[in-house]
Design an enzyme around this catalytic site. Structure first.
Site, PDB file in Angstrom:
ATOM      1  CG  HIS A 113      36.210  38.939  44.256  1.00 17.45           C
ATOM      2  ND1 HIS A 113      35.344  38.422  43.421  1.00 17.45           N
ATOM      3  CD2 HIS A 113      37.076  39.342  42.901  1.00 17.45           C
ATOM      4  CE1 HIS A 113      34.704  38.875  42.586  1.00 17.45           C
ATOM      5  NE2 HIS A 113      36.308  39.679  42.128  1.00 17.45           N
ATOM      6  CG  ASP A 152      32.789  37.659  46.043  1.00 18.70           C
ATOM      7  OD1 ASP A 152      33.315  38.479  46.504  1.00 18.70           O
ATOM      8  OD2 ASP A 152      32.446  37.943  44.809  1.00 18.70           O
ATOM      9  CB  SER A 194      35.302  41.441  40.237  1.00 15.86           C
ATOM     10  OG  SER A 194      34.943  39.956  39.571  1.00 15.86           O
TER      11      SER A 194
END
Length: 483
Positions: free
Chosen positions: A120, A150, A223
């Protein structure tokens, strides 16, 4: 002389103890209980390996449907109000989307510039800029991505880069100290500390997940960053936080290196993840038993731990092992599995063609079988073309029975629809694709080729013709590029 010896011996013993403790600490052994933990070494080791990633998606022309203004339609077209464009109808207009930018983190895993991050963080990017800990900037290219976990692998050009040491996340213990390293909220090169709060945590965010849960602060921008142990070794890739506000409120979640290593290896070697498939639908035994109790039903499966099997696919490894609906899987490859996330982590390390030993309960009787894992198409072939992944679906060639039933001689059946282009276009499971862009589709290889050709053509759209199991024919236009 005796008095000297009496004083000297305890002193010698004390010196020996001091040197032993020093040697013990230098060897990197665990800090004794009740003693403060020094995390400066871990931070010093990990920080140079964690990078800042800037994401850019350029402005694009997008066609949208908007509510018509009946007056403007009437004056621009005197028949507008009579042919559906006015009086509350809709019309298509072209709009220019704004340029999008975002930031995230990544971890250098090799001295020649391979970097792991989250899918992402890079999905849909037209440009990726990586800034190293010493402020050097590099353009990055995407090697491969995997929505299911992911994870993404990107590459910059470089030599002798500060690659992190990768540890085995299976060795982590609940309560062990960890550091989250990344670039949260625009604050580059940030380190936060906490403990491992739980392992094999599932949140339902990805199709395959077995998160390391930590109370080290993780926020937007973290992230793709590193979760490291007290030796500064990578144990996980920070992926998400759990919060009703969107900011840190107690827990963060990281993808363990046991999953990461396999994904990275596949993306390097094949360009797409070679995912093994056990062929069941189900969930944690406790969740199943609790759901039955809410309906007033008492259930005794012989255990309260494991994976309750709700459905078995005909062509999967579970069916080969003799597993039936209502059975309970309790171990895989000799490792006890108490919940679905633990089983997913074990299988995520394997490829189609690998062996798996499954122990399960059938009518409370323990059975152990060794099977060959397959891919979701029901075979052990290598998936060769990553371009097909953009469709977000799984396919298989139709059977002789389907040919006879529908009076057709060829086609590829959609056997599973995930998030992707087919779902966005309304194509459902069971639809049989016969032609794409006027090319006859008889095999999955035909499908792969036409998708690859279309994705690099001037008109990156798939014009799909096919038939439903009912015999109804249908036609779809599937754009390959994100609007």
């Amino acid at each position: 002389m005796k008095k000297i010896v009496n004083y000297l011996l305890p002193a010698i013993c004390m010196v020996a103890i001091i040197f032993s403790v020093a040697a013990f600490n230098k060897a990197g052994a665990a800090t004794p209980a009740g003693q403060p933990v020094d995390l400066t070494y871990a931070a010093e080791k990990a920080l140079p390996s964690v990078v800042h990633i800037k994401y850019v998606q350029n402005s694009k022309i997008k066609t949208v449907e908007v509510q018509s203004d009946p007056f403007s339609d009437f004056f621009s077209d005197p028949f507008g109000g009579f042919f559906g464009r006015g009086n509350g109808g809709t019309q298509k207009r072209q709009v220019q989307t704004p340029k999008k930018t975002a930031t995230g983190s990544g971890v250098i895993i090799s001295t020649d510039g391979y970097i792991v991050t989250n899918n992402h963080v890079v999905e849909g990017a037209d440009e990726l800029t990586v800034t190293l800990n010493d402020n050097q900037e590099h353009s990055a290219r995407i090697i491969g991505t995997d929505k299911t976990t992911d994870l993404a692998l990107i590459k910059i050009d470089g030599k002798n880069l500060p690659a992190i040491t990768i540890a085995n996340s299976e060795d982590l213990k609940i309560g062990e100290w960890v550091l989250a390293v990344g670039n949260p909220l625009g604050l580059n090169n940030t380190v936060t500390a906490g403990i491992v709060s739980a392992k094999a945590r599932s949140l339902g965010a990805n199709n395959v997940e077995s998160f390391i849960q930590t109370d080290a602060a993780i926020n937007a921008g973290n992230s793709g960053g590193a979760l490291v142990n007290t030796r500064g070794e990578l144990v996980g890739i920070n992926a998400m936080l759990y919060s009703p506000t969107g900011s840190y409120s107690g827990y963060g979640f990281a993808i363990p290196t046991t999953i990461m290593n396999k994904i990275v290896e596949d993306l390097k070697k094949f360009g797409v993840v070679q995912r093994a498939w056990i062929g069941i639908k189900g969930g944690d035994v406790k969740n199943y038993v609790d759901a039955q109790k809410e309906q007033g039903k008492e259930v005794d499966l012989g255990t309260m731990e494991g994976i309750y099997v709700d459905e078995v696919m005909d062509d999967g490894a579970a069916a080969d092992a003799g597993i039936k609906n209502g059975d309970v899987i309790i171990s895989a490859d000799g490792q006890k599995v108490t919940k679905m996330a633990e089983l997913q982590e074990i299988i995520s390390k394997k490829r189609p063609g690998d062996k798996l030993t499954i122990t399960y309960l059938h009518n409370k009787k323990k059975i152990t079988e060794t099977v060959t894992l397959k891919n979701e198409q029901g075979n052990t072939n290598v998936v060769k073309n990553a371009d097909l992944d953009v469709l977000g679906a799984n396919f298989r060639e139709i059977t002789d029975a389907q040919k006879k039933q529908l009076s057709i001689s060829y086609g590829v059946e959609v056997i599973k629809v995930n998030n992707g282009k087919l779902k966005e276009s309304g194509i459902a499971r069971g639809f049989i694709i016969q032609k794409v862009n006027d090319e006859t589709i008889k095999t999955i290889d035909d499908m792969q080729k036409v998708v690859k050709d279309a994705s690099t053509s001037k008109d990156p759209v798939l014009y799909i013709q096919g038939i439903y199991p009912t015999g109804k024919k249908a036609y779809f236009a599937v754009p390959l590029q994100s609007e």
